[in-house]
Write an enzyme that holds these catalytic residues in place. Structure first.
Site, mmCIF file in Angstrom:
data_model
loop_
_atom_site.group_PDB
_atom_site.id
_atom_site.type_symbol
_atom_site.label_atom_id
_atom_site.label_comp_id
_atom_site.label_asym_id
_atom_site.label_seq_id
_atom_site.Cartn_x
_atom_site.Cartn_y
_atom_site.Cartn_z
ATOM 1 C CG HIS A 1 -1.750 1.260 1.315
ATOM 2 N ND1 HIS A 1 -1.635 2.166 2.347
ATOM 3 C CD2 HIS A 1 -2.712 1.748 0.490
ATOM 4 C CE1 HIS A 1 -2.502 3.151 2.160
ATOM 5 N NE2 HIS A 1 -3.160 2.919 1.044
ATOM 6 C CB SER A 2 1.083 4.225 0.427
ATOM 7 O OG SER A 2 1.582 5.528 0.336
ATOM 8 C CG LEU A 3 7.328 4.650 -0.663
ATOM 9 C CD1 LEU A 3 7.376 5.421 -1.967
ATOM 10 C CD2 LEU A 3 8.266 5.282 0.345
ATOM 11 C CB SER B 1 2.885 -0.636 -3.844
ATOM 12 O OG SER B 1 2.931 0.752 -4.130
ATOM 13 C CG HIS C 1 -3.303 7.201 0.034
ATOM 14 N ND1 HIS C 1 -2.818 6.710 -1.167
ATOM 15 C CD2 HIS C 1 -2.330 6.950 0.949
ATOM 16 C CE1 HIS C 1 -1.621 6.198 -0.988
ATOM 17 N NE2 HIS C 1 -1.299 6.323 0.285
#
Length: 669
Positions: free
Chosen positions: A399-401, A403, A625
């Site tokens: 998730h988010s960074l 990934s 987000h």
């Protein structure tokens, strides 16, 4: 009435835990509000706890700390530590009041409520029970002799316990003082199974309680026996077939406490949604009969300190080498403004991830993720030996960074890894990853920054499975794939998904990173499972309340052969894309790569958060987000994609990449 005996009667011991959620409800989010209550461990776990307890008190167990733990619950996600009588998560750190729970060995329980007596009082009751031995007294004989005026010494059954005692003296002998003795409280044992907790002194005349069956004494009744349920339906944790490991982003604010807590909380909620959707879909013929998913968080962030400074090296330009010079050290929290907290939280916890990851912290971030993922997997493998034997599959959700970090790791991951110990290497995962789900990640930005494209790893992907031989050719030119693990964008996975909320300001598309020209003819696939809603607003804003009927790709092909129309979820209004020239060779390569990277021939999947009648996309982006963890549609998508039967033929028609009609220069149409 129980018969008297010189031997202590056999009692059933029941273990309890104090919680506001049920360990044996796999759909529980473990984040419920409300008062905690005592809940009993089911027979399978109860027997394991009692057996381990007896091993410890008889010193038949190793003194290693882990040897005094018992894994419990329907999912096997929690562990009871017997020396401390606490229950904690097994795979992630405790960070909230719901994570560390109290456990009690229920030897005594309150007769009126069936709840266990707390440990301290239970110990005093048991101490008196072992000293008084009330099970050795035959009250019927004592009372009968009192009435008939007989000498109690003539009865050997009474002589063996209290010689030359009258019934009054015997009543006194059946009492045991409770600490502190100044309270005047005592326990009166009626027999080997029942006792009364009584008030002493003057309070005894005013106390309201249950009267003894033997005397005029009143008190609170407790019993030394719990009801035994022959079959409670629990025979041990379920055998997991598909394991999800979830990697979060950096998140700067309050990283040591709140960030870790929020992440485990959202994972608990999402795990609950997955289990709910699994139960809904379990009768669907598209889902495998043995499908059993599980989700574990990878809490890597609490191991790092981004406020640390690099020690100056002698001779560095711009460095003051005077040892007496004191550096001014400050953190993000020190320079942050308190206004508009919702926006600043998004900027501080999300947007700042990218510059942090591009700094000197990058290497430590990657190693921390690898180290924690390997630790969790190693522990999972030890606790669930069947997983390797049954060839269980592993999926990573970033998730988010998070990934982006996983994308970096999988780019350098060997195509296949052999079993190694957790201390051997911090450069790669010690397990093979079957699939990678990117949730709202800026992976596209880093691919653009590195001027790289996504390309299949040779030996991985759809073509390596025999079941797909009729749909994808494994004998292709070498330029279609890359053989090695030193290229950014070449992942050691069989399937890759890029999933995003269309209002997420961080997320980016990834189809163009495979082939820009070919991607212009592919719409992102919408994740849509419309269901009846209990909300009036949602019923107004969503007119279609009929669930979407899922069909496999093979079923659609068969319908096409029979000239039957294929009903699919509408994506976008059809468009035409004009290309300068049609490069058939490049188009064929792009088409093959998309199929190799994902059996659906699609990387990009989009969903929409539930909104009411009135919504504002600029306000919605603040929550977009983090909307992934509460999306039922997304949870259902993961269940369908990982739980469906294997192979391209069994891929879901609604999830496959759809190509728009295209017009090329030179076409006569």
């Amino acid at each position: 009435m129980q018969e008297s005996s010189q031997e202590e009667p056999v009692h059933y011991v029941q273990w309890f835990y104090l919680s506001n959620y049920d360990l044996y409800d796999e759909t529980s989010s473990m984040e419920l509000t409300g008062a905690q209550s005592w809940r009993r461990f089911l027979n399978y776990d109860n027997n394991a706890l009692e057996a381990k307890y007896n091993e410890i008190i008889t010193e038949e167990v190793s003194q290693e700390p882990n040897q005094k733990n018992v894994i419990v619950g329907i999912s096997g996600l929690h562990v009871v530590n017997l020396p401390t009588l606490t229950l904690k998560p097994l795979y992630w750190p405790s960070a909230s009041k719901n994570d560390t729970l109290r456990v009690v060995r229920g030897l005594w329980m309150y007769e009126d409520t069936g709840l266990p007596v707390i440990n301290e009082l239970s110990d005093m009751l048991e101490e008196g029970y072992q000293e008084v031995k009330p099970y050795a007294v035959n009250w019927d004989n004592v009372l009968k002799e009192e009435e008939e005026g007989k000498d109690s010494q003539d009865d050997p059954s009474v002589l063996s316990h209290k010689r030359n005692k009258s019934s009054k003296e015997l009543i006194d002998a059946m009492q045991w003082p409770l600490k502190p003795t100044s309270s005047g409280k005592y326990v009166f044992y009626e027999d080997g199974y029942r006792a009364l907790i009584c008030q002493g002194g003057l309070l005894s005349y005013f106390s309201k309680g249950t009267q003894s069956r033997r005397t005029s004494i009143k008190g609170m009744p407790v019993v030394r026996d719990f009801p035994y349920f022959e079959d409670d339906g629990f025979n041990g944790p379920k055998q997991v077939t598909d394991l999800f490991l979830v990697v979060h982003g950096i998140g700067q604010k309050r990283s040591e406490t709140e960030e870790r807590f929020l992440f485990t909380k959202t994972c608990n909620v999402f795990r609950s949604l997955i289990q709910i959707q699994k139960n809904i879909m379990k009768e669907d013929p598209l889902i495998r009969n043995d499908y059993e998913p599980q989700l574990l968080p990878i809490c890597w962030r609490n191991k790092l300190n981004f406020n640390s400074y690099i020690k100056p090296v002698a001779g560095d330009e711009g460095r003051v080498e005077d040892e007496e010079f004191e550096e001014n050290r400050f953190s993000i929290e020190d320079i942050e403004i308190d206004s508009i907290p919702a926006v600043r939280r998004l900027l501080g916890d999300v947007m700042s991830d990218i510059p942090y990851y591009m700094s000197h912290h990058k290497e430590s971030i990657i190693k921390s993720v690898i180290r924690e993922a390997n630790r969790v997997y190693h522990l999972w493998k030890d606790c669930n030996p069947y997983f390797l034997e049954n060839k269980g599959r592993i999926f990573i959700i970033g998730h988010s960074l998070g990934s982006t970090v996983v994308f970096d790791i999988l780019s350098l991951q060997p195509t296949f890894v052999k079993e190694i110990t957790i201390d051997d290497d911090e450069s790669c995962f010690i397990f093979d990853t079957n699939g990678f789900f990117c949730f709202g990640g800026p992976v596209g930005f880093f691919l653009h920054l590195n001027q790289q494209s996504i390309i299949p790893r040779r030996g991985r992907g759809s073509s390596r499975y025999e079941i797909n031989k009729n749909f994808i050719n494994s004998d292709v030119p070498k330029s279609y794939t890359y053989d090695g693990y030193d290229r950014y964008g070449c992942l050691a996975v069989d399937s890759f998904y890029n999933i995003y909320n269309h209002l997420d300001p961080v997320a980016m598309r990834l189809n163009p990173t495979v082939d820009l020209s070919f991607s212009k003819g592919i719409h992102p696939t919408r994740i849509l499972f419309t269901r009846k809603s209990s909300s009036i607003l949602r019923m107004i804003s969503h007119s279609n309340t009929d669930p979407v009927e899922l069909r496999s790709y093979n079923q659609s092909l068969q319908q096409n052969k029979n000239n039957e129309p294929t009903a699919v979820v509408p994506l976008e209004p059809e468009q035409t894309v004009e290309l300068e020239t049609r490069n058939f060779r490049r188009e064929e390569r792009a088409k093959w790569r998309m199929q190799e990277l994902n059996e659906n021939s699609q990387l990009d999947y989009v969903f929409t958060s539930a909104h009411g009648v009135i919504s504002n996309k600029y306000l919605s982006m603040l929550s977009a987000h983090s909307s992934y963890w509460s999306s039922e549609d997304l949870a259902c998508f993961l269940v369908v994609e990982t739980g469906r039967n294997f192979g391209i033929a069994n891929s879901i028609e609604q999830f496959r990449g759809k190509h728009m009609p295209r017009i090329f220069k030179g076409d006569s149409s």
